[in-house]
Motif scaffolding. Structure first.
Motif, PDB file in Angstrom:
ATOM      1  N   SER A 111       0.832  -1.205   0.000  1.00  0.00           N
ATOM      2  CA  SER A 111       0.000   0.000   0.000  1.00  0.00           C
ATOM      3  C   SER A 111       0.868   1.257   0.000  1.00  0.00           C
ATOM      4  O   SER A 111       0.389   2.350   0.300  1.00  0.00           O
ATOM      5  N   ARG A 112       2.133   1.127  -0.336  1.00  0.00           N
ATOM      6  CA  ARG A 112       2.998   2.303  -0.397  1.00  0.00           C
ATOM      7  C   ARG A 112       2.499   3.272  -1.472  1.00  0.00           C
ATOM      8  O   ARG A 112       1.905   2.860  -2.466  1.00  0.00           O
ATOM      9  N   HIS A 113       2.785   4.555  -1.234  1.00  0.00           N
ATOM     10  CA  HIS A 113       2.431   5.571  -2.221  1.00  0.00           C
ATOM     11  C   HIS A 113       3.634   5.766  -3.142  1.00  0.00           C
ATOM     12  O   HIS A 113       4.696   6.209  -2.704  1.00  0.00           O
ATOM     13  N   THR A 115       5.039   7.348  -6.834  1.00  0.00           N
ATOM     14  CA  THR A 115       4.848   8.176  -8.026  1.00  0.00           C
ATOM     15  C   THR A 115       6.068   8.042  -8.919  1.00  0.00           C
ATOM     16  O   THR A 115       7.194   7.815  -8.450  1.00  0.00           O
ATOM     17  N   ASP A 125       0.912   7.287 -10.573  1.00  0.00           N
ATOM     18  CA  ASP A 125       0.667   7.639  -9.173  1.00  0.00           C
ATOM     19  C   ASP A 125      -0.228   6.550  -8.601  1.00  0.00           C
ATOM     20  O   ASP A 125      -1.373   6.381  -9.033  1.00  0.00           O
ATOM     21  N   THR A 126       0.297   5.788  -7.646  1.00  0.00           N
ATOM     22  CA  THR A 126      -0.477   4.655  -7.125  1.00  0.00           C
ATOM     23  C   THR A 126      -0.281   4.472  -5.633  1.00  0.00           C
ATOM     24  O   THR A 126       0.755   4.842  -5.075  1.00  0.00           O
ATOM     25  N   ARG A 127      -1.285   3.867  -5.020  1.00  0.00           N
ATOM     26  CA  ARG A 127      -1.184   3.388  -3.641  1.00  0.00           C
ATOM     27  C   ARG A 127      -1.439   1.881  -3.586  1.00  0.00           C
ATOM     28  O   ARG A 127      -1.745   1.341  -2.526  1.00  0.00           O
ATOM     29  N   ASP A 147      -3.462   3.383 -12.878  1.00  0.00           N
ATOM     30  CA  ASP A 147      -2.727   4.447 -12.192  1.00  0.00           C
ATOM     31  C   ASP A 147      -1.577   4.998 -13.033  1.00  0.00           C
ATOM     32  O   ASP A 147      -0.725   5.726 -12.516  1.00  0.00           O
ATOM     33  N   ASP A 213       6.450   6.936  -0.708  1.00  0.00           N
ATOM     34  CA  ASP A 213       6.017   7.468   0.587  1.00  0.00           C
ATOM     35  C   ASP A 213       6.675   8.820   0.871  1.00  0.00           C
ATOM     36  O   ASP A 213       7.153   9.088   1.981  1.00  0.00           O
TER      37      ASP A 213
END
Length: 230
Positions: A111-113, A115, A125-127, A147, A213
């Motif tokens: 679930s890291r953010h 880009t 850009d994804t989570r 994304d 992140d």
């Protein structure tokens, strides 16, 4: 100075086939690392190899000599990958080269953010990435297509094979600027061990700007860097 090959026995049943002919069928294979080659190749007891077929086909093969100790010491033939059209470990076909038992590849959903920027433009850009941890390589971030700004890319002709992941297809930027071609890849039908990356897109860390992140990652230098122009 000549460096002696490093080798170790393998317990896998290995076969190589060309058309309807079995070139090699062995339960006594060894894995050989020839310096400076970073990946292994298989060598087999001479009795397990159809050397008559190799000679008839004009194939080259090398001899690897055991250390001469113990009752199992024997002469081994290290075959080039091209000696067979299809290679199998047990009943699973393998590609490109034997899989290194000291190399690990893990595909882990996260679930890291994440880009991705190219030339200052955010292209992904994804989570919901899948992180691939592969021995000897930087972490790769596989991103869902939803994304990624797919309108910025177009399919490329390049295809490559990986013994751990399968066959990859590539895309390039429609307006590349200073970016290298084939900057993003995907496995439509990955091998079962890395199933979570199916259809996701990964970018070369060596040639894009990744932020994870909130932290901008330094671009790594790998054996891919030269071909990417970085």
């Amino acid at each position: 100075m000549t460096v002696a090959p490093r080798w170790e026995p393998s317990e896998r049943w290995v076969r190589g086939r060309r058309g309807d002919l079995t070139i090699v069928d062995s339960r006594r294979a060894i894995l050989v690392w020839d310096s400076p080659t970073p990946v292994p190749r298989y060598a087999f007891p001479e009795a397990d190899v159809r050397t008559d077929l190799l000679r008839a086909a004009g194939e080259r093969f090398d001899l690897v000599i055991g250390d001469g100790t113990g009752p199992d010491a024997a002469r081994y033939i290290a075959l080039p990958w091209s000696a067979a059209e299809h290679w199998y470990e047990e009943d699973e076909e393998i590609f490109v080269h034997p899989r290194d038992p000291h190399k690990r590849v893990d595909a882990i959903p996260s679930s890291r953010h994440v880009t991705v920027e190219i030339g200052g433009v955010t292209v992904a850009d994804t989570r919901a990435p899948v992180l691939v941890f592969e021995t000897g390589l930087p972490t790769r971030y596989y991103i869902p297509r939803a994304d990624v700004r797919l309108e910025l890319f177009e399919p490329a002709d390049l295809r490559t094979g990986c013994p751990y992941k399968g066959t990859a297809g590539y895309m390039s930027l429609r307006e590349p600027g200073d970016a290298p071609p084939n900057i993003v890849w995907s496995y439509a039908e990955p091998l079962p061990a890395v199933g979570p990356i199916r259809g996701l897109l990964a970018f070369y860390n060596e040639a894009v700007d990744l932020t994870v992140d909130g932290e901008r990652l330094q671009r790594p230098v790998t054996h891919f860097s030269r071909s990417l122009g970085h």
